[in-house]
Design a protein around this motif. Structure first.
Motif, mmCIF file in Angstrom:
data_model
loop_
_atom_site.group_PDB
_atom_site.id
_atom_site.type_symbol
_atom_site.label_atom_id
_atom_site.label_comp_id
_atom_site.label_asym_id
_atom_site.label_seq_id
_atom_site.Cartn_x
_atom_site.Cartn_y
_atom_site.Cartn_z
ATOM 1 N N ALA A 1 29.968 4.984 -28.912
ATOM 2 C CA ALA A 1 29.154 6.032 -27.646
ATOM 3 C C ALA A 1 29.411 7.330 -27.847
ATOM 4 O O ALA A 1 30.357 7.453 -28.056
ATOM 5 C CB ALA A 1 29.894 4.737 -26.343
ATOM 6 N N TYR B 1 19.055 3.547 -29.972
ATOM 7 C CA TYR B 1 20.233 4.124 -29.449
ATOM 8 C C TYR B 1 19.673 3.550 -27.422
ATOM 9 O O TYR B 1 18.683 3.739 -27.241
ATOM 10 C CB TYR B 1 20.474 5.106 -29.096
ATOM 11 C CG TYR B 1 21.025 5.878 -30.441
ATOM 12 C CD1 TYR B 1 21.845 5.409 -31.007
ATOM 13 C CD2 TYR B 1 20.230 6.413 -31.133
ATOM 14 C CE1 TYR B 1 22.473 5.787 -32.576
ATOM 15 C CE2 TYR B 1 20.518 7.005 -32.396
ATOM 16 C CZ TYR B 1 21.616 6.208 -32.809
ATOM 17 O OH TYR B 1 21.874 7.467 -33.934
ATOM 18 N N ILE C 1 34.021 -1.723 -25.923
ATOM 19 C CA ILE C 1 33.430 -0.675 -27.074
ATOM 20 C C ILE C 1 35.005 -0.353 -28.720
ATOM 21 O O ILE C 1 35.025 -0.122 -29.669
ATOM 22 C CB ILE C 1 33.000 0.435 -27.088
ATOM 23 C CG1 ILE C 1 31.351 -0.213 -26.561
ATOM 24 C CG2 ILE C 1 32.018 1.109 -28.219
ATOM 25 C CD1 ILE C 1 30.183 0.877 -25.483
ATOM 26 N N THR D 1 26.237 -1.422 -31.700
ATOM 27 C CA THR D 1 26.976 -1.739 -30.956
ATOM 28 C C THR D 1 27.463 -2.724 -29.634
ATOM 29 O O THR D 1 28.310 -3.131 -29.470
ATOM 30 C CB THR D 1 28.184 0.178 -30.370
ATOM 31 O OG1 THR D 1 27.911 0.780 -31.249
ATOM 32 C CG2 THR D 1 29.396 -0.233 -30.080
ATOM 33 N N TRP E 1 32.758 -1.300 -20.170
ATOM 34 C CA TRP E 1 32.496 -0.805 -21.975
ATOM 35 C C TRP E 1 32.929 -0.391 -22.449
ATOM 36 O O TRP E 1 33.060 -0.749 -24.112
ATOM 37 C CB TRP E 1 30.415 -0.358 -20.725
ATOM 38 C CG TRP E 1 30.031 -1.637 -21.909
ATOM 39 C CD1 TRP E 1 30.069 -2.497 -22.969
ATOM 40 C CD2 TRP E 1 28.178 -0.167 -22.043
ATOM 41 N NE1 TRP E 1 28.442 -2.397 -23.345
ATOM 42 C CE2 TRP E 1 27.389 -1.759 -23.206
ATOM 43 C CE3 TRP E 1 27.433 0.442 -21.164
ATOM 44 C CZ2 TRP E 1 26.498 -1.736 -22.850
ATOM 45 C CZ3 TRP E 1 26.681 0.802 -21.915
ATOM 46 C CH2 TRP E 1 25.621 -0.210 -23.335
ATOM 47 N N CYS E 2 33.560 1.040 -22.290
ATOM 48 C CA CYS E 2 34.021 1.728 -23.153
ATOM 49 C C CYS E 2 35.359 1.304 -23.401
ATOM 50 O O CYS E 2 35.309 1.079 -24.819
ATOM 51 C CB CYS E 2 34.409 2.875 -22.379
ATOM 52 S SG CYS E 2 33.462 4.166 -21.688
ATOM 53 N N ILE F 1 34.706 6.745 -29.847
ATOM 54 C CA ILE F 1 33.724 7.337 -28.038
ATOM 55 C C ILE F 1 34.126 8.197 -28.280
ATOM 56 O O ILE F 1 34.800 9.021 -28.703
ATOM 57 C CB ILE F 1 34.292 6.303 -26.861
ATOM 58 C CG1 ILE F 1 33.883 5.155 -26.970
ATOM 59 C CG2 ILE F 1 33.176 7.485 -25.237
ATOM 60 C CD1 ILE F 1 34.207 4.171 -25.942
ATOM 61 N N VAL G 1 24.284 5.073 -26.449
ATOM 62 C CA VAL G 1 25.439 3.991 -26.537
ATOM 63 C C VAL G 1 24.540 3.216 -27.895
ATOM 64 O O VAL G 1 22.988 2.878 -27.666
ATOM 65 C CB VAL G 1 25.546 2.786 -25.828
ATOM 66 C CG1 VAL G 1 26.241 1.742 -26.862
ATOM 67 C CG2 VAL G 1 25.868 3.487 -24.555
#
Length: 315
Positions: free
Chosen positions: A112, A82, A209, A185, A205-206, A216, A181
């Motif tokens: 994440a 991670y 993802i 991923t 980024w989220c 998340i 994270v």
């Protein structure tokens, strides 16, 4: 290696030392490494950190490369299962790493996760659980509807103020101050977008993802304290500019093709008005002769303890 903790430092020696110490004080069975990127600080950060924390992997940049690029440098040499993005102005509690890594191990569908983030006064840093800033959500937030109707999901799509901060949820966005994270991923979606200099990269980024099919998660069973600067402090023009530029970059990248030119024009105009208002307010704010005092490590811990006590009362 279970976790690679990436910390970015820029002229925040005292805060960074406290942050590092709080990490080393963690009580965890997991193995971790700390990667610190210094973005060409003009204080004695590099020398102090090298002397006090010889186990830290330190990269000393010769220029300020910005938040996204510096963190990507850290990811480039990270070896953990991670990656944890951790702000230098945070204080990690003793069980935070143990709790959050264990969560990710139990929940392989999570790309994440983020913990509760507490401000020095014991209140919640609302950025730690957010929805995506769609045009509608941004409008309701910018024009105060979210404050007028705090319990209405329609008007609180961005800060999710209607959700109990002491309960766990799947959310759209976390805050870059603490974001854990999964390596798989990152291998799938890539690192932070370096188009963003110091704001908006966590939202982007989220977004990527979630688009890739990962979940998340906001998990309040652990917390950190985020020692943010005072809101009345006069801000450098570059910070104001980058904050508003990030809004434009995010919208163009993810939403401009989904909306008409009228909506896009309204968004860009709204950002322009907000930029002008902040520049005016900044110009009218007198400079401080002395910097605002920074809460100590013990004060930060006390703030977190107050928050936990308040949470128990609410429950």
């Amino acid at each position: 290696m279970d976790a690679s903790i990436i910390i970015l430092n820029y002229n925040t020696c005292r805060l960074t030392v406290d942050c590092l110490q709080s990490v080393y004080d963690s009580e965890t069975q997991y193995a971790y490494e700390i990667i610190l990127i210094d973005n060409h600080s003009s204080d004695d950060s590099v020398e102090v950190i090298r002397e006090r924390f010889p186990g830290v992997k330190l990269i000393a940049n010769r220029e300020n490369t910005g938040f996204a690029r510096a963190n990507n440098q850290g990811m480039g040499i990270a070896s953990g299962r991670y990656v944890l993005l951790l702000n230098s102005d945070t204080v990690v509690q003793r069980n935070t790493l143990e709790t959050m890594i264990a969560l990710m191990d139990r929940r392989p569908e999570l790309g994440a996760s983020g913990c509760k983030v507490i401000l020095p006064d014991g209140s919640l840093d609302k950025a730690c659980k957010r929805g995506f800033p769609t045009p509608a959500a941004s409008f309701y937030y910018a024009f105060g509807f979210s404050r007028l109707f705090p319990d209405n999901p329609r008007f609180n799509g961005y800060q999710l103020g209607y959700l109990d901060p002491d309960k766990e949820y799947e959310v759209d966005c976390l805050v870059g101050a603490f974001m854990l994270v999964r390596r798989e991923t990152i291998e799938q979606v890539g690192g932070l977008d370096e188009t963003f200099f110091m704001y908006g990269e966590d939202l982007d980024w989220c977004y990527r993802i979630k688009e890739a099919g990962w979940k998340i998660y906001y998990y309040p069973e652990a917390f950190i304290v985020h020692l943010k600067g005072g809101s009345a402090r006069r801000r450098p023009l570059k910070i104001i500019y980058e904050f508003h530029r990030a809004m434009i970059v995010f919208h163009r990248k993810h939403y401009s093709r989904k909306y008409s030119f009228l909506v896009n024009g309204a968004v860009y105009a709204g950002v322009g008005v907000k930029l002008a208002a902040m520049l005016l307010r900044n110009a009218l704010t007198p400079r401080r002769r002395k910097p605002a005092p920074v809460p100590s490590l013990s004060a930060a811990a006390e703030a977190g303890a107050r928050s936990e006590s308040n949470a128990e009362v609410r429950l």
